[in-house]
Motif scaffolding. Structure first.
Motif: not given
Length: 338
Positions: A248-256, A209-210, A297-300
């Motif tokens: 992983v989520l940090g990368c996903i949110y940036r890419l999204a 992802l990076s 909360r993050m999962l939701k």
């Protein structure tokens, strides 16, 4: 002939020219599978590559097996280091690689003969090429069963929109691994990318992802080029750390935020919800509710952002936090026994 450059393990280039592809193989106590792995690499139909065997402090006969292959084929180079984990071994491989392209192979897996050829045909000066793979499961009383993972196509699929890349490759179970891909070494070096040595799981995803944050061009080739042997006790062997998955989520949110999502803020990525749910479940199995509320909360939020339809991961999205915690805790305990 021109000059031959040598290293601790032999020839690295002939006539002053480096090999086109560097294949990095981390090795740790792999004597049972290492020969199968390296034999499959030496049988590649694309010949212009080097194999970097990075012994990570093995205590079995792995290093001797590495040396036997280096004596047999000058494309094989050996590097030995104290034990530090697969990420540190891969990083040493990246530091030592000289090929234009980088590929990775794990010592307990093997490659089909057209693994490199299929991806090299579509490789350019930038971007990433990926292929399909076989996944082998050990089933009690049945032996190995095989599943083919890939896109339903007989032609290369070229992608440049980030939403399309994420949706097609993540949901097809193609993006999260490094061994079904060909990377451009210049892009890795320019971005100073290395594996996160603090992570014992999800390090592949973080690296891929990076890399995608740097490149904007991905090609899928319709070749099942790699054989992945699913580790026995996978769910108990790895901790599924929530902190690692947050990277992983940090990368996903940036890419999204870089793609066209057709009116939605985020692409449809139910697999991300699935794996974070496993990570939170494993955490909940060992911690009280009060220590899990932020993760729940993050999962939701992740489920709300990346679900693929009104009923996809609906329980995560609508259940009260404490009830969801109890459900995740029960699931997390059951996974520890697998």
């Amino acid at each position: 002939m021109g000059s031959v450059v040598t290293s601790i393990s032999g020839e690295t280039a002939v006539d002053g020219r480096h090999h086109d592809i560097s294949v990095i193989v981390p090795v740790y106590n792999a004597r049972k599978t290492l020969s199968r792995c390296v034999e499959s690499l030496l049988a590649q139909t694309y010949p212009d590559f080097e194999i970097l065997l990075v012994d990570d402090g093995s205590t079995d006969a792995s290093l001797e097996i590495c040396r036997s292959f280096a004596d047999r084929d000058p494309r094989v180079k050996i590097f030995s280091k104290p034990n530090g984990g697969a990420s540190s071994a891969r990083n040493l491989g990246l530091d030592s690689a000289r090929g234009k392209y980088i590929a990775f192979c794990d010592s307990d897996d093997c490659a089909g003969k057209d693994w490199l050829m299929s991806m090299r045909k579509e490789a350019g000066e930038s971007g990433m090429v990926m292929c399909g793979y076989h996944i082998h499961y050990a089933v009690p009383e049945k032996g190995l069963t095989e599943e083919n993972i890939g896109m339903p196509t007989d032609r290369p699929v070229v992608m440049s929109d980030m939403t399309e890349i994420l949706e097609k490759t993540l949901n097809a179970r193609l993006l999260s691994f490094i061994w079904n891909k060909l990377f451009v070494r210049a892009e890795i070096e320019n971005a100073r990318l290395r594996f996160d040595e603090e992570c014992r799981i999800f390090e592949d995803e973080i690296f891929v992802l990076s890399y995608l944050e740097v490149v904007r061009h991905v090609v899928y080739v319709p070749c099942y080029g790699y054989s992945y042997f699913f580790p026995a006790g996978f769910y108990t062997k790895y901790g599924f750390e929530t902190d690692a998955f947050m990277k992983v989520l940090g990368c996903i949110y940036r890419l999204a935020g870089q793609g066209a999502s057709g009116g939605r803020k985020y692409p449809e990525l139910p697999s991300i919800i699935y794996w974070y749910k496993i990570a939170v479940g494993r955490y909940a199995a060992a911690h009280p509710f009060a220590e899990c509320t932020d993760r729940i909360r993050m999962l939701k939020k992740v489920a709300e952002d990346f679900h693929s339809g009104p009923f996809n991961h609906l329980t995560v999205r609508i259940l009260p936090e404490r009830i969801l915690y109890m459900m995740l805790k029960r699931r997390g305990k059951s996974l520890k026994g697998r």
